[in-house]
Design a protein around this motif. Structure first.
Motif, PDB file in Angstrom:
ATOM      1  N   ALA A 235       8.218   4.909   3.224  1.00 38.20           N
ATOM      2  CA  ALA A 235       9.397   5.138   2.025  1.00 38.20           C
ATOM      3  C   ALA A 235       8.541   4.856   0.879  1.00 38.20           C
ATOM      4  CB  ALA A 235      10.363   3.957   2.277  1.00 38.20           C
ATOM      5  N   VAL A 236       9.383   5.475  -0.316  1.00 35.46           N
ATOM      6  CA  VAL A 236       8.288   5.503  -1.642  1.00 35.46           C
ATOM      7  C   VAL A 236       9.637   5.346  -2.616  1.00 35.46           C
ATOM      8  CG1 VAL A 236       8.638   8.197  -1.426  1.00 35.46           C
ATOM      9  CG2 VAL A 236       6.914   6.897  -3.151  1.00 35.46           C
ATOM     10  N   THR A 237       9.330   4.763  -3.663  1.00 37.53           N
ATOM     11  CA  THR A 237       9.828   4.899  -5.109  1.00 37.53           C
ATOM     12  C   THR A 237       9.200   5.697  -5.856  1.00 37.53           C
ATOM     13  OG1 THR A 237      11.028   3.686  -6.700  1.00 37.53           O
ATOM     14  CG2 THR A 237       8.922   2.605  -5.655  1.00 37.53           C
ATOM     15  N   PRO A 238       9.821   6.890  -6.515  1.00 37.43           N
ATOM     16  CA  PRO A 238       9.065   7.543  -7.842  1.00 37.43           C
ATOM     17  C   PRO A 238       9.410   6.607  -9.003  1.00 37.43           C
ATOM     18  CG  PRO A 238      11.462   8.319  -7.406  1.00 37.43           C
ATOM     19  CD  PRO A 238      11.077   7.193  -6.316  1.00 37.43           C
ATOM     20  N   GLY A 239       9.893   5.534  -9.019  1.00 39.72           N
ATOM     21  CA  GLY A 239      10.186   4.901 -10.412  1.00 39.72           C
ATOM     22  C   GLY A 239      11.458   5.625 -11.163  1.00 39.72           C
ATOM     23  N   PHE A 240      11.796   4.993 -12.362  1.00 38.78           N
ATOM     24  CA  PHE A 240      12.678   5.574 -13.124  1.00 38.78           C
ATOM     25  C   PHE A 240      12.061   6.714 -13.833  1.00 38.78           C
ATOM     26  CE2 PHE A 240      15.121   4.931 -17.181  1.00 38.78           C
ATOM     27  CZ  PHE A 240      16.309   5.605 -16.677  1.00 38.78           C
ATOM     28  N   CYS A 241      12.470   7.678 -13.843  1.00 38.11           N
ATOM     29  CA  CYS A 241      12.061   9.094 -14.183  1.00 38.11           C
ATOM     30  C   CYS A 241      13.182   9.880 -15.110  1.00 38.11           C
ATOM     31  CB  CYS A 241      11.273  10.136 -13.055  1.00 38.11           C
ATOM     32  SG  CYS A 241      10.187   9.077 -12.239  1.00 38.11           S
TER      33      CYS A 241
END
Length: 350
Positions: A235-241
């Motif tokens: 699982a991964v979070t791309p951050g707030f983009c």
């Protein structure tokens, strides 16, 4: 782990590591949701690593063709293909999986990036009768991921490294705890998907809930994969983009403080789509020196981090198992291939 608002701001202002690279020659990469935003930028990074096949799974043929052209022009890579996929339609998902079984061959990297975020209070059912965010972000994502396990495992067995299944979650999972009625139910998805439940009071948390469910899926699948199976679910979070994820918010014709707040947050906090895409790429090709820890891990800032305290709690683990069991029951009614895949590739967790 807890993540405060200040922690989140500091994270967004922190420098990101450069994009991870790997030799993908001879390999097949599939990116779902590849025509805009972080999916498009991740696809460009993969294309520069020269895979034998880079399959872009997109809902819109026109937008998919435009993305295909952009990737080929910027990377000079000719191994890209466009396949049509609509996660809001289970029949489209099963047809896609059937096509991949016949034409896709082995699959080394699967990136499940497609998602939708609707404004709070909006209830939109799909043609399959499920609330749209719940189906697109969770049920259909899980369906395709499971249906492609045979191709992922086959590739891992022939390769020196396990295949990777990347499930795009989010930091927002740190800030949502389902209501007691949902988290203690043996059928939480039935509650979340019911029209009676999908009132504004509950729907404002739906996107965050869906990202929690994505994390549950990756961890539950890892619990059920044998340790010797050459497949890692990450699982991964791309951050707030900056991305097209929130385009529906801006398309609303009426004035709202939510749109103003969102615009301010993007102006001062958001990473570019390319910066966010680096997280997806790391989840797909990084951490090979510690594969066991990558399995079921949560990637952020190009490294593994601890998930939310609720996920690690006894109550969270119980809800995770309930969500898994209910998901399998639901998807069994969608595809007759789910039960054999579960039987052949998965085990009952300890």
């Amino acid at each position: 782990m807890k993540l405060s608002l200040l922690d989140s701001v500091i994270d967004q202002w922190s420098a990101l590591p450069p994009v991870e690279t790997a030799d993908l020659s001879g390999k097949t990469v599939l990116v779902v949701g590849a025509n805009v935003g972080i999916g498009l930028e991740a696809s460009k990074h993969f294309a520069r690593m020269r895979p034998a096949r880079l399959i872009l799974a997109c809902r819109s043929e026109a937008k998919g063709k435009a993305a295909l052209t952009e990737i080929e022009q910027e990377t000079d890579h000719s191994g890209c293909e466009l396949w049509i996929l609509d996660l809001a339609n289970f029949a489209s998902v099963t047809a896609f999986a059937d096509k991949f079984e016949k034409e896709g061959g082995d699959l080394h990297i699967l990136v499940m990036n497609a998602a939708i975020a609707l404004p709070g209070g909006v209830y939109q059912p799909t043609t399959d009768g499920w609330e749209t965010m719940l189906q697109v972000n969770c049920l259909a994502t899980s369906l395709l991921s499971l249906l492609l396990i045979p191709q992922l495992v086959a590739a891992g067995r022939k390769s020196s490294t396990p295949s990777r299944m990347v499930i795009v979650s989010s930091d927002v999972h740190y800030w949502v705890t389902p209501t007691k009625e949902v988290r203690t139910s043996s059928k939480p998805l039935e509650i979340l998907g019911s029209k009676e439940w999908c009132i504004p009071e509950h729907m404002r948390f739906r996107y965050s809930e869906s990202k929690l469910l994505n994390l549950f899926f990756a961890r539950a699948l890892t619990d059920r994969l044998q340790s010797i199976t050459p497949l890692s679910a990450v699982a991964v979070t791309p951050g707030f983009c900056y991305s097209q994820l929130r385009r529906v918010w801006y398309e609303q014709p009426t004035f709202s403080f939510a749109k103003i707040r969102l615009a301010i947050q993007e102006r001062f906090l958001a990473w570019t789509a390319e910066q966010g895409s680096r997280q997806l790429v790391f989840a797909a090709v990084g951490g090979r020196d510690n594969e066991e820890k990558m399995k079921g891990g949560f990637v952020k800032h190009g490294r593994l981090v601890e998930v939310a305290d609720f996920v690690l709690s006894d109550e969270g683990r119980k809800m995770q198992d309930n969500v898994w069991n209910e998901t399998i029951d639901i998807l069994n009614s969608v595809s007759d291939k789910i039960a054999p895949i579960v039987q052949d590739y998965l085990v009952v967790p300890d």
